[in-house]
Design an enzyme around this catalytic site. Structure first.
Site, PDB file in Angstrom:
ATOM      1  N   TYR A   1     -20.558  29.308 -18.075  1.00 11.80           N
ATOM      2  CA  TYR A   1     -19.515  29.126 -17.059  1.00 11.80           C
ATOM      3  C   TYR A   1     -19.285  27.655 -16.707  1.00 11.80           C
ATOM      4  O   TYR A   1     -18.927  27.333 -15.573  1.00 11.80           O
ATOM      5  CB  TYR A   1     -19.832  29.950 -15.793  1.00 11.80           C
ATOM      6  CG  TYR A   1     -20.054  31.411 -16.098  1.00 11.80           C
ATOM      7  CD1 TYR A   1     -18.979  32.223 -16.464  1.00 11.80           C
ATOM      8  CD2 TYR A   1     -21.323  31.980 -16.084  1.00 11.80           C
ATOM      9  CE1 TYR A   1     -19.180  33.565 -16.776  1.00 11.80           C
ATOM     10  CE2 TYR A   1     -21.529  33.313 -16.398  1.00 11.80           C
ATOM     11  CZ  TYR A   1     -20.454  34.094 -16.747  1.00 11.80           C
ATOM     12  OH  TYR A   1     -20.646  35.407 -17.058  1.00 11.80           O
TER      13      TYR A   1
ATOM     14  N   GLY B   1     -25.493  40.278 -16.009  1.00 12.66           N
ATOM     15  CA  GLY B   1     -25.917  39.891 -14.666  1.00 12.66           C
ATOM     16  C   GLY B   1     -27.299  39.318 -14.494  1.00 12.66           C
ATOM     17  O   GLY B   1     -27.626  38.814 -13.415  1.00 12.66           O
TER      18      GLY B   1
ATOM     19  N   PRO C   1     -24.925  40.742 -21.623  1.00 10.63           N
ATOM     20  CA  PRO C   1     -25.401  39.484 -21.044  1.00 10.63           C
ATOM     21  C   PRO C   1     -24.521  38.300 -21.455  1.00 10.63           C
ATOM     22  O   PRO C   1     -24.056  38.231 -22.589  1.00 10.63           O
ATOM     23  CB  PRO C   1     -26.796  39.331 -21.657  1.00 10.63           C
ATOM     24  CG  PRO C   1     -26.711  40.061 -22.960  1.00 10.63           C
ATOM     25  CD  PRO C   1     -25.757  41.205 -22.739  1.00 10.63           C
TER      26      PRO C   1
ATOM     27  N   CYS D   1     -10.736  13.354  -7.481  1.00  9.87           N
ATOM     28  CA  CYS D   1     -10.236  13.033  -6.142  1.00  9.87           C
ATOM     29  C   CYS D   1     -10.339  14.249  -5.248  1.00  9.87           C
ATOM     30  O   CYS D   1      -9.337  14.927  -4.970  1.00  9.87           O
ATOM     31  CB  CYS D   1      -8.797  12.548  -6.244  1.00  9.87           C
ATOM     32  SG  CYS D   1      -8.730  11.007  -7.131  1.00  9.87           S
TER      33      CYS D   1
END
Ligand code: LLP
Length: 437
Positions: free
Chosen positions: A390, A248, A291, A361
């Site tokens: 991510y 986090g 982590p 699109c």
């Protein structure tokens, strides 16, 4: 401008990462391209590992694979001596394929399927983080059938709301993850587990959220978890020996971001654990952290080629690049913000405020809404910073765009670690039913 890790501007005015000129990287590998600064990833692994070992010797760092996982990354982690947090059969398979030791994997997830649990049991995954009583029962049944005993942690909701986007907040009571504290679920689960012959209760786990700058919620979570260990001991006589405090810690996306240091973070959580252990007269548990973002986030840069440029008079300038929400979902999903550099003219003066659009699109397909950059033209090379966590792992094939390649760069050398997808990859699993042929 904040340049992470080995990033610098070379004598030609080009952005360089890991000693590699980004204009040459794109000649070789094309765009969009994910570039990972290997030295910075290794440095971050070592900072976590060494500082944790120094201030709290009975500890372990488990990298959260969901942030970025490929077979090469698994090799790097094994070389750096980190454990690995996995969340799916696919992540377990990836790690096993890279020869990553199964006993150093910690298996998370709020809805592990029987097939995934069997894969984990049969491959010898070190620990299951059990998310619900329903999962506990399933695991006992499958472990019995496999003739194994499963080591488990229980994932607990410590009831803490961290200051981050609500989609990436997980420690509060109304969360799909974990067992409640106040409602007594956690204690019930412990009592049940202690009676199960194929379950070995080893520890407790919590994860309060992601991209967190304020260290207080982490300290609070550590205290709540130590108090729970004490309550479990008092009520059942059983001593929980391991505590995993999740991940986090936030990173720098914007120049103005000021994340806490790894040292400060580890000092604060270990102090909280020690203080509560002393207060309850408990032995110090083995401590883990998980982590993800703070190991790989700033080490990643995405390179794009600038294409269409469109002025909406009096409103904004749209600069479209050859990627978008397919390789970076975070702006659309979390309103994430980024810095970017004109990689082929990195010293050029900033002259205009533009919006960087993707090419999917979808009107939500924006990478950056406001950024000051030099005047851009078609063919320019744009580097978006802090895209190591991510991004690749959340990439997708919307509009049947192919996923970018990933390269590791270090000491002037670039190694392809994920090939660019081809059009053939896109239809690999498609089937035209016989009746349509
Ligand atoms: N451990 C557990 C149990 C987790 O759920 C997570 C992240 C981590 C560790 C690693 O957290 P980190 O150190 O990376 O903050 N897709 C979102 C992030 C979701 C995080 C999910 N869990 C994003 O792009 O911001």
């Amino acid at each position: 401008m904040f340049l992470p890790g080995t990033m610098q501007i070379n004598a030609k005015g080009h952005l360089e990462i890991g000693g590699c000129d980004t204009t040459l990287l794109v000649q070789e590998f094309g765009t969009p391209l994910y570039v990972m600064d290997e030295e910075l990833i290794r440095h971050n692994c070592r900072i976590y590992r060494d500082i944790f070992a120094r201030i709290y010797p009975h500890s372990q760092v488990a990298y959260a694979g969901k942030a970025f996982l490929t077979t090469a990354m698994c090799r790097l982690l094994a070389e750096e001596g980190l454990a690995l947090d996995v969340v799916s059969g696919g992540e377990i398979y990836t790690a096993l394929s890279a020869g990553f030791p199964a006993d150093k994997m910690i298996y998370h997830g709020n809805n592990k399927t029987p097939a995934e649990i069997q894969l984990a049991l049969n491959s010898g995954v070190g620990c299951f983080v059990v998310d619900s009583i329903s999962e506990l029962e399933l695991l006992e049944e499958l472990a019995a059938a496999a003739g194994k005993k499963a080591n488990i942690y229980f994932r607990i909701k410590p009831g803490i709301e961290a200051h981050t986007h609500h989609y990436i907040q997980t420690g509060q009571i109304d969360s799909k993850f974990g067992l409640g504290l106040a409602d007594g679920q956690a204690l019930t689960a412990v009592e049940r587990a202690l009676k199960m012959p194929h379950i070995e209760l080893k520890g407790l786990h919590c994860h309060i959220g992601s991209q967190i700058f304020d260290l207080k919620p982490f300290q609070l979570a550590a205290r709540v978890m130590m108090d729970l260990i004490n309550e479990i001991k008092e009520k059942t006589g059983f001593l929980i020996e391991e505590l995993d405090l999740g991940g986090g810690l936030g990173i720098r996306y914007l120049n103005s971001d000021l994340p806490a240091s790894v040292t400060d973070y580890l000092e604060k959580i270990t102090a909280a654990v020690k203080e509560r252990a002393a207060a309850h007269n408990l032995p110090l548990p083995k401590l883990l952290v998980e982590p993800g973002r703070s190991i790989v986030g700033e080490a990643g840069t995405t390179l794009y080629t600038v294409g269409a440029i469109k002025e909406v008079p009096g409103v904004r300038s749209y600069v479209a690049v050859d990627g978008g929400m397919m390789d970076n979902l975070r702006t659309a999903l979390y309103e994430a913000k980024y810095e970017a550099i004109l990689a082929n003219r990195a010293n050029a003066p900033k002259e205009q405020v533009v919006s960087i659009a993707g090419k999917a699109c979808d009107s939500g397909d924006m990478l950056i809404w406001y950024i000051e950059l030099p005047r851009l033209t078609r063919g320019d090379l744009l580097a978006v910073l802090s895209t190591g966590a991510y991004h690749y792992s959340m990439s997708n094939n919307y509009n049947r765009f192919t996923r970018p390649a990933v390269v590791f760069v270090q000491n002037g050398q670039a190694d392809l670690v994920v090939r660019r997808e081809s059009y053939a990859d896109l239809i690999r699993n498609d089937i035209i039913p016989e009746r349509m042929r």
